[in-house]
Design a protein around this motif. Structure first.
Motif, PDB file in Angstrom:
ATOM      1  N   ASP A 100       0.828  -1.203   0.000  1.00 21.12           N
ATOM      2  CA  ASP A 100       0.000   0.000   0.000  1.00 21.12           C
ATOM      3  C   ASP A 100       0.867   1.258   0.000  1.00 21.12           C
ATOM      4  O   ASP A 100       1.799   1.388   0.796  1.00 21.12           O
ATOM      5  CB  ASP A 100      -0.909  -0.004   1.230  1.00 21.12           C
ATOM      6  CG  ASP A 100      -1.855   1.175   1.241  1.00 21.12           C
ATOM      7  OD1 ASP A 100      -2.903   1.098   0.575  1.00 21.12           O
ATOM      8  OD2 ASP A 100      -1.526   2.187   1.896  1.00 21.12           O
ATOM      9  N   ASN A 102       0.115   4.233   0.822  1.00 20.04           N
ATOM     10  CA  ASN A 102      -0.116   5.112   1.970  1.00 20.04           C
ATOM     11  C   ASN A 102       0.342   4.475   3.275  1.00 20.04           C
ATOM     12  O   ASN A 102      -0.046   4.912   4.358  1.00 20.04           O
ATOM     13  CB  ASN A 102      -1.597   5.487   2.054  1.00 20.04           C
ATOM     14  CG  ASN A 102      -2.034   6.352   0.888  1.00 20.04           C
ATOM     15  OD1 ASN A 102      -1.307   7.245   0.461  1.00 20.04           O
ATOM     16  ND2 ASN A 102      -3.214   6.074   0.357  1.00 20.04           N
ATOM     17  N   ASP A 103       1.146   3.424   3.135  1.00 18.19           N
ATOM     18  CA  ASP A 103       1.756   2.744   4.286  1.00 18.19           C
ATOM     19  C   ASP A 103       0.739   2.121   5.239  1.00 18.19           C
ATOM     20  O   ASP A 103       1.001   2.001   6.446  1.00 18.19           O
ATOM     21  CB  ASP A 103       2.670   3.708   5.063  1.00 18.19           C
ATOM     22  CG  ASP A 103       3.850   4.179   4.224  1.00 18.19           C
ATOM     23  OD1 ASP A 103       4.362   3.373   3.436  1.00 18.19           O
ATOM     24  OD2 ASP A 103       4.236   5.356   4.357  1.00 18.19           O
ATOM     25  N   LYS A 104      -0.416   1.722   4.709  1.00 19.91           N
ATOM     26  CA  LYS A 104      -1.346   0.974   5.552  1.00 19.91           C
ATOM     27  C   LYS A 104      -0.725  -0.384   5.841  1.00 19.91           C
ATOM     28  O   LYS A 104      -0.310  -1.093   4.919  1.00 19.91           O
ATOM     29  CB  LYS A 104      -2.695   0.820   4.851  1.00 19.91           C
ATOM     30  CG  LYS A 104      -3.433   2.141   4.689  1.00 19.91           C
ATOM     31  CD  LYS A 104      -4.793   1.959   4.036  1.00 19.91           C
ATOM     32  CE  LYS A 104      -5.503   3.304   3.911  1.00 19.91           C
ATOM     33  NZ  LYS A 104      -6.826   3.188   3.241  1.00 19.91           N
ATOM     34  N   ARG A 107      -1.017  -4.555   4.082  1.00 21.47           N
ATOM     35  CA  ARG A 107      -2.010  -4.470   3.006  1.00 21.47           C
ATOM     36  C   ARG A 107      -1.303  -4.427   1.658  1.00 21.47           C
ATOM     37  O   ARG A 107      -0.325  -3.701   1.471  1.00 21.47           O
ATOM     38  CB  ARG A 107      -2.880  -3.229   3.172  1.00 21.47           C
ATOM     39  CG  ARG A 107      -3.796  -2.963   1.971  1.00 21.47           C
ATOM     40  CD  ARG A 107      -4.836  -1.918   2.279  1.00 21.47           C
ATOM     41  NE  ARG A 107      -5.295  -1.242   1.075  1.00 21.47           N
ATOM     42  CZ  ARG A 107      -6.302  -0.380   1.026  1.00 21.47           C
ATOM     43  NH1 ARG A 107      -6.971  -0.088   2.135  1.00 21.47           N
ATOM     44  NH2 ARG A 107      -6.645   0.206  -0.098  1.00 21.47           N
ATOM     45  N   GLU A 225      -6.098  -7.339   2.595  1.00 17.74           N
ATOM     46  CA  GLU A 225      -5.806  -6.856   3.944  1.00 17.74           C
ATOM     47  C   GLU A 225      -5.375  -8.019   4.831  1.00 17.74           C
ATOM     48  O   GLU A 225      -5.725  -9.170   4.578  1.00 17.74           O
ATOM     49  CB  GLU A 225      -7.041  -6.165   4.519  1.00 17.74           C
ATOM     50  CG  GLU A 225      -7.435  -4.916   3.730  1.00 17.74           C
ATOM     51  CD  GLU A 225      -8.722  -4.284   4.223  1.00 17.74           C
ATOM     52  OE1 GLU A 225      -8.754  -3.045   4.376  1.00 17.74           O
ATOM     53  OE2 GLU A 225      -9.698  -5.033   4.451  1.00 17.74           O
TER      54      GLU A 225
END
Length: 259
Positions: A100, A102-104, A107, A225
């Motif tokens: 990801d 956005n650094d989630k 994920r 996820e």
């Protein structure tokens, strides 16, 4: 549509197949809210939405300027070939996806705009029209496909012409494109414009030519996820899109009318 426009801001909602209205707070709720106002239940039917017309909502910033570069999701068919079909979605994402951006945590995503003949950097895949001659605008193989191909010539995912073209010609023969705006405060709501676009006269070759020209492209929103755990959860979202200003590439006529 005149009635819907006259309502002003409408609470975001969806009409379930059992006839119950429920709140909706997802990116696709602009379409669900419009369909609910027209009495169309949330579904994935292959039939046109309303009186023979497919109803498409799209976001704009100004109801006076509705031919924009913002994308409209035209259809969301699942691949029927390639590694995606032969394995499973989680394996597909692990092989062709990426962490990801956005650094989630934990994920993996599979996204990015895939245009025919252009390598998509995030996935490393190139979309190809197999069995279609772009120069002549003709199908050369009825068993052809739209394919996402890796640098090693592996077909990651594909959609057979039979699946895509039958769906397109039947469901999208006539379509109305309705501009919308969204606000999230004080409530999640949508308003719909006083001008709509009526599109008619499409066919299989127009669709494939739109792919070949880059007007139509693949822009998925697939994710995994908890990717490293035994509780990994995949979300499917294959979607083919076109910019609002480019829908003329898909139809014989596109007319803007006031409601």
């Amino acid at each position: 549509m005149r009635r819907v426009h006259g309502l002003g801001w409408i609470d975001s909602k969806q009409l379930d197949s059992d006839g119950q209205l429920k709140p909706c707070t997802a990116p696709q709720c602009g379409g669900f809210t419009l369909e609910a106002e027209l009495g169309i239940a949330k579904n994935s039917s292959g039939e046109p939405d309303f009186l023979g017309w497919e109803v498409k909502q799209f976001a704009v910033e100004d109801f006076e300027r509705i031919e924009s570069a913002k994308p409209i999701t035209m259809m969301t068919p699942e691949p029927d070939g390639g590694f995606y079909k032969d394995a499973d979605v989680a394996s597909f994402i692990r092989k062709f996806g990426y962490a990801d951006k956005n650094d989630k945590p934990d994920r993996l995503n599979f996204g990015g705009r895939h245009v025919v003949g252009q390598r998509c950097p995030p996935t490393g895949l190139t979309m190809q029209l197999v069995g279609f001659n772009a120069a002549t605008g003709k199908i050369t193989d009825a068993n052809g496909e739209i394919a996402l191909v890796s640098d090693a010539d592996e077909v990651a995912a594909s959609w057979s012409f039979k699946k895509i073209l039958e769906h397109w010609a039947h469901k999208h023969a006539k379509a109305v494109y309705v501009p919308s705006k969204r606000q999230t405060e004080p409530n999640w709501q949508y308003a719909y414009g006083h001008k709509v676009r009526l599109a008619q006269g499409t066919d299989s070759l127009r669709l494939l030519r739109a792919f070949a020209s880059g007007a139509m492209y693949y822009d998925p929103g697939i994710k995994l996820e908890n990717a490293s755990t035994q509780k990994a959860k995949a979300k499917k979202r294959s979607q083919f899109r076109v910019a609002s200003k480019n829908i003329g590439a898909l139809y014989e006529t596109v007319e803007t009318v006031a409601v």
